[in-house]
Write a protein that holds these residues in place. Structure first.
Motif, PDB file in Angstrom:
ATOM      1  N   ASP A 123       0.882  -1.181   0.000  1.00  0.00           N
ATOM      2  CA  ASP A 123       0.000   0.000   0.000  1.00  0.00           C
ATOM      3  C   ASP A 123       0.919   1.230   0.000  1.00  0.00           C
ATOM      4  OD1 ASP A 123      -1.856   1.985   0.492  1.00  0.00           O
ATOM      5  OD2 ASP A 123      -2.359   1.320   2.521  1.00  0.00           O
TER       6      ASP A 123
ATOM      7  N   HIS B 128      -1.823   2.305   9.442  1.00  0.00           N
ATOM      8  CA  HIS B 128      -2.663   1.166   9.845  1.00  0.00           C
ATOM      9  C   HIS B 128      -1.869  -0.108   9.692  1.00  0.00           C
ATOM     10  CE1 HIS B 128      -3.091   0.538   5.460  1.00  0.00           C
ATOM     11  NE2 HIS B 128      -3.218   1.865   5.393  1.00  0.00           N
TER      12      HIS B 128
ATOM     13  N   ARG C 125      -6.666   4.456  12.561  1.00  0.00           N
ATOM     14  CA  ARG C 125      -7.049   3.034  12.568  1.00  0.00           C
ATOM     15  C   ARG C 125      -6.145   2.181  13.451  1.00  0.00           C
ATOM     16  NH1 ARG C 125      -7.806   4.194   6.947  1.00  0.00           N
ATOM     17  NH2 ARG C 125      -9.966   3.862   6.344  1.00  0.00           N
TER      18      ARG C 125
HETATM   19  N1  GLY Z   1      -4.752   3.089   0.153  1.00  0.00           N
HETATM   20  C1  GLY Z   1      -5.524   3.312   1.300  1.00  0.00           C
HETATM   21  C2  GLY Z   1      -4.707   3.741   2.423  1.00  0.00           C
HETATM   22  O1  GLY Z   1      -3.600   4.199   2.244  1.00  0.00           O
HETATM   23  O2  GLY Z   1      -5.047   3.601   3.555  1.00  0.00           O
END
Ligand code: GLY
Ligand code: MN
Ligand code: MN
Length: 440
Positions: free
Chosen positions: A255, A335, A366
């Motif tokens: 991510d 997160h 989160r």
């Molecule tokens: N791509 C979603 C986030 O960075 O949390």
């Protein structure tokens, strides 16, 4: 790639089995059936939404498309894969099981979903884990998704096995490759849609295989945090580009976010300064770091930038205490990452299900846990120019301290986010993303 995964998989499987042993003991069951899930059909239609597998299923084995299959497990016994492989000429059936993991499962092929119960350990107190359907109600399950079971599994899986880390290294490498292709496409004048296509082509993954829909934002589109369009037309002017996109390898995600300026201007300097803040934060992803404190530190870093670049005429400290930093950084620092992009368990205090509350004024954080060795977290500070939030700030008692003409000028850039995936290690955390970009 396969050599390392072949070597690491057996220990991974032992860890998963041990966690399931603990979870079953805590919940009081003798066996479990982990259901992969079924495709969902569109209303009034005969087409399905893209299938997304149950994360607890792909924790056991690298199968992301095996819908209507089960992993059945009785502590102390070899796990069973009840593998749904229909004879079908409308859709391509799942391929025959192959690869480094198959020898560790007793594999039973079923041709019809209704043949599954014969291969499941329902003669014992067997619990069901996954998306429930009415058709299962007479199959003999003792319970469905009990909280105590889910809590243990969701809490313990924050610590990644060496196999999982290796999958995430590969997902990071693939992501970095995609990001480089996307930057080139941006520099060459491509539209958002064309940039997206170049990301998919470079990674070899279709949009449905990616862990989340890629965020490809030109100019002010970057001020929408999860901007979901891929504009087919090219903008008249090209100021900035934000890409938040990752890949998925054996069910494990990367991510990654990068932001680029079209020119060597002040926005480019701001990106560079935020990158420094981000790297300092990433270095602190060490065991016993409280992620809430790291999130607070990110706000101080962003506040310093707002002060230094003369967006706000207050000391950094006051920019934080007045809440102004939240106008520019309205999301959490990061997160947990792994089987899901926003992996569950980020606010769990223990395997019993008690939670660690989010800090007041920060509802979108989160991750509130204290970091432990081999957690993987994202570190993704941002600084955005969001019209609706700036409109609110205009009504604030501190509005007079804000450099509105300068903000109006920066609106066209949308914003900045820089996001790395970091494996928590004492001394020097492993920055999967920076390592991947270096090697790409
Ligand atoms: N791509 C979603 C986030 O960075 O949390
Ligand atoms: Mn992201
Ligand atoms: Mn993220």
């Amino acid at each position: 790639m396969t050599e390392a995964l072949t070597r690491l998989y057996p220990d991974h499987l032992k860890t998963v089995a041990k966690r399931f042993d603990m979870a079953l003991a805590a919940a009081g069951f003798d066996a479990i059936a982990v259901f992969a899930g079924s495709p969902h059909t569109l209303f009034l239609d005969d087409m399905d939404y893209p299938f997304r597998v149950n994360p607890h299923f792909k924790n056991w084995l690298p199968l992301c498309q095996a819908h209507d299959s089960f992993v059945a497990y009785v502590p102390g016994h070899k796990p069973v894969l009840v593998y749904y492989q229909p004879e079908d000429y409308w859709y391509l059936p799942p391929a025959a099981p192959a690869g480094y993991w198959t020898g560790y499962f007793d594999i039973r092929i079923i041709k019809r979903p209704e043949d599954a119960p014969g291969a499941l350990p329902v003669a014992r107190r067997c619990v069901f884990l996954g998306e429930w359907q009415d058709r299962f109600k007479n199959w003999g399950f003792a319970d469905v998704n009990p909280e105590s079971l889910l809590n243990t599994l969701n809490y313990t899986r924050a610590v990644k096995t060496e196999y999982e880390l290796e999958c995430m290294r590969i997902a990071s490498a693939l992501g970095a490759k995609g990001h480089q292709a996307a930057e080139q496409a941006f520099r060459a004048g491509a539209s958002e849609f064309e940039i997206h296509t170049s990301f998919c082509a470079a990674t070899g993954q279709t949009d449905n295989q990616l862990p989340y829909s890629a965020i490809i934002a030109l100019n002010e589109h970057a001020s929408t945090l999860h901007y979901q369009n891929w504009d087919l037309s090219k903008p008249d002017h090209r100021h900035a580009f934000l890409i938040d996109a990752g890949t998925q390898v054996n069910g494990y995600a990367s991510d990654i976010t990068r932001t680029y300026s079209a020119k060597p201007d002040e926005f480019q300097e701001l990106i560079y300064a935020l990158d420094q803040v981000q790297q300092q934060l990433a270095k602190k992803a060490q065991p016993e770091t409280d992620f809430k404190a790291l999130h607070a530190e990110a706000h101080h870093g962003i506040a310093q930038l707002l002060h230094d670049f003369e967006f706000v005429k207050l000391p950094a400290e006051d920019i934080v205490t007045s809440g102004i930093s939240c106008t520019f950084l309205p999301h959490g620092l990061g997160h947990l990452l792994g089987l899901q992009t926003h992996d569950v368990g980020g606010s769990m205090a223990s395997p019993r299900g008690d939670t660690i509350p989010k800090p007041a004024g920060h509802p979108f954080l989160r991750m509130t846990r204290v970091l432990k060795e081999n957690f993987v977290v994202t570190i993704e500070p941002g600084l955005y120019f969001i019209d609706s939030l700036l409109d609110k700030l205009r009504q604030d008692k501190n509005a007079g301290q804000v450099n509105w003409p300068k903000l109006a000028e920066f609106r066209k850039y949308g914003g900045i986010r820089i996001e790395d995936n970091v494996a928590v290690k004492s001394g020097k955390p492993e920055n999967l993303t920076r390592d991947a970009f270096k090697q790409a």
